[in-house]
Design a protein around this motif. Structure first.
Motif, mmCIF file in Angstrom:
data_model
loop_
_atom_site.group_PDB
_atom_site.id
_atom_site.type_symbol
_atom_site.label_atom_id
_atom_site.label_comp_id
_atom_site.label_asym_id
_atom_site.label_seq_id
_atom_site.Cartn_x
_atom_site.Cartn_y
_atom_site.Cartn_z
ATOM 1 N N ARG A 150 0.845 -1.197 0.000
ATOM 2 C CA ARG A 150 0.000 0.000 0.000
ATOM 3 C C ARG A 150 0.877 1.242 0.000
ATOM 4 O O ARG A 150 1.929 1.273 0.646
ATOM 5 C CB ARG A 150 -0.934 0.016 1.214
ATOM 6 N N PHE A 151 0.441 2.260 -0.728
ATOM 7 C CA PHE A 151 1.145 3.541 -0.717
ATOM 8 C C PHE A 151 0.852 4.289 0.577
ATOM 9 O O PHE A 151 -0.279 4.250 1.083
ATOM 10 C CB PHE A 151 0.720 4.397 -1.907
ATOM 11 N N PRO A 152 1.856 4.965 1.138
ATOM 12 C CA PRO A 152 1.598 5.774 2.342
ATOM 13 C C PRO A 152 0.704 6.963 2.014
ATOM 14 O O PRO A 152 0.545 7.340 0.844
ATOM 15 C CB PRO A 152 3.006 6.235 2.757
ATOM 16 N N GLU A 153 0.126 7.540 3.056
ATOM 17 C CA GLU A 153 -0.748 8.699 2.892
ATOM 18 C C GLU A 153 -0.251 9.827 3.803
ATOM 19 O O GLU A 153 -0.859 10.114 4.837
ATOM 20 C CB GLU A 153 -2.198 8.326 3.197
ATOM 21 N N PRO A 154 0.849 10.477 3.436
ATOM 22 C CA PRO A 154 1.358 11.578 4.262
ATOM 23 C C PRO A 154 0.421 12.783 4.201
ATOM 24 O O PRO A 154 -0.439 12.880 3.312
ATOM 25 C CB PRO A 154 2.713 11.903 3.621
ATOM 26 N N ASP A 155 0.616 13.712 5.125
ATOM 27 C CA ASP A 155 -0.271 14.879 5.217
ATOM 28 C C ASP A 155 0.166 15.969 4.232
ATOM 29 O O ASP A 155 0.520 17.082 4.621
ATOM 30 C CB ASP A 155 -0.259 15.424 6.647
ATOM 31 N N ASP A 156 0.148 15.634 2.941
ATOM 32 C CA ASP A 156 0.646 16.578 1.936
ATOM 33 C C ASP A 156 -0.405 16.961 0.896
ATOM 34 O O ASP A 156 -0.056 17.445 -0.196
ATOM 35 C CB ASP A 156 1.875 15.988 1.227
ATOM 36 N N LEU A 157 -1.682 16.780 1.214
ATOM 37 C CA LEU A 157 -2.711 17.098 0.227
ATOM 38 C C LEU A 157 -2.750 18.583 -0.115
ATOM 39 O O LEU A 157 -3.206 18.960 -1.201
ATOM 40 C CB LEU A 157 -4.083 16.645 0.733
ATOM 41 N N ASP A 158 -2.287 19.451 0.806
ATOM 42 C CA ASP A 158 -2.269 20.888 0.535
ATOM 43 C C ASP A 158 -1.012 21.330 -0.203
ATOM 44 O O ASP A 158 -0.882 22.504 -0.554
ATOM 45 C CB ASP A 158 -2.367 21.669 1.851
ATOM 46 N N ALA A 159 -0.078 20.408 -0.416
ATOM 47 C CA ALA A 159 1.197 20.779 -1.035
ATOM 48 C C ALA A 159 1.017 21.044 -2.526
ATOM 49 O O ALA A 159 0.238 20.356 -3.201
ATOM 50 C CB ALA A 159 2.223 19.680 -0.829
ATOM 51 N N PRO A 160 1.744 22.022 -3.071
ATOM 52 C CA PRO A 160 1.721 22.238 -4.521
ATOM 53 C C PRO A 160 2.640 21.236 -5.222
ATOM 54 O O PRO A 160 3.483 20.606 -4.596
ATOM 55 C CB PRO A 160 2.277 23.664 -4.660
ATOM 56 N N GLY A 161 2.438 21.074 -6.513
ATOM 57 C CA GLY A 161 3.427 20.375 -7.323
ATOM 58 C C GLY A 161 3.096 18.964 -7.734
ATOM 59 O O GLY A 161 3.487 18.538 -8.815
#
Length: 291
Positions: free
Chosen positions: A145-156
């Protein structure tokens, strides 16, 4: 010819220059080939379908799972093993032979995933030396499974998982390569890495999320993650230690391009931190929903 019990998943968006060759390279060797396309505005879907691939539309909803994990959850769930191939990649004959040995010799496959090195082409030349990219591209979806870091607000990055590996254990590294030969102009490489640098810079300003991602990288990636003077270390490692200079001008350009990418991340991160300090904006807690 017996087909490998693997579904090849090709995530795409506007890959009309490359997609026909990629589908041709896998269509006769694997049980299924599925192109998962994100609203291409060119002829990607038509060309993939003409070569015999199944085409599945995909639109990201802005949440987890992102695109590759969505593929693991939804694309041909009847086949456990998934090989992710980019729209500008093709398996080498050595990799195909290696996969046949692993999957068709009658023994159970013990690893939950396989790391595969890229045979990288840059500015029209196959690089034989220098920095080597390795991807965890072949996975058993029931054990990965792919991890789900808290980066949904990150650009790019958007719908793409970031620069981290899917989580699996145990993992084995193959020696055959996926040949990564993008026929788009070299400017697309710079455009893509410009987007990636935005994501990396955002992480530099958020150590707690950066640490989540560090643990999902390869051992080499974790070591480099902590290295100081990354632009210089990157160039020295790829061009000198790994003998990228033997690839001539293309080797120099690639090593310098990666070094400048690392430099750009640092510049963007410093600017981002300064602007946040000057604005006095409070940083949201990890996982908090944007307002």
């Amino acid at each position: 010819m017996t087909r490998l019990p693997i579904v090849v998943v090709i995530p795409t968006k506007n890959e009309e220059r490359n997609i026909a060759g990629t589908v041709r390279s896998v269509i006769d060797h694997f049980e299924a080939v599925v192109v998962v396309d994100s609203d291409s505005t060119d002829a990607t879907r038509e060309l993939a379908g003409a070569e015999g691939a199944e085409v599945v539309p995909y639109t990201w909803d802005g949440k987890y799972p992102k695109k590759k994990q969505w593929c693991l959850d939804h694309v041909r769930p009847d086949i456990d093993w998934v090989l992710f191939v980019d729209g500008d990649e093709a398996p080498s004959p050595k990799l195909l032979a290696e996969l046949r040995h692993v999957f068709l010799d009658g023994r159970p496959v013990r690893p939950a995933a396989f790391d595969i090195p890229l045979g990288y082409w840059f500015a029209g030349r196959r690089l034989r030396h220098g920095y080597t990219i390795v991807k965890r591209a072949l996975v058993d979806r029931t054990r990965t499974r792919f991890p789900e870091p808290d980066d949904l607000d990150a650009p790019g990055m958007g719908e793409q998982e970031g620069h981290y590996q899917p989580l699996a254990d145990p993992v084995h590294r193959l020696s055959g390569t996926l040949e990564h030969n993008d026929l788009d102009p070299v400017g697309t490489w710079f455009d893509r890495h410009n987007r990636y640098a935005q994501w990396e810079a955002w992480l530099e300003c958020r150590p707690e999320v950066r640490e989540q991602i560090r643990t999902a990288k390869t051992r080499a990636g974790q070591l480099f993650h902590r290295a100081p003077f990354k632009p210089l270390v990157s160039f020295a490692y790829g061009y000198v230690l790994k003998r990228g200079f033997l690839d001539g001008r293309a080797g120099f350009d690639y090593a310098l391009g990666l070094s400048l990418y690392r430099w750009q991340i640092g510049v963007r991160a410093r600017e981002m931190a300064r602007l946040e300090r000057e604005s006095g904006a409070e940083r949201p807690e990890p996982g908090a929903l944007p307002r």
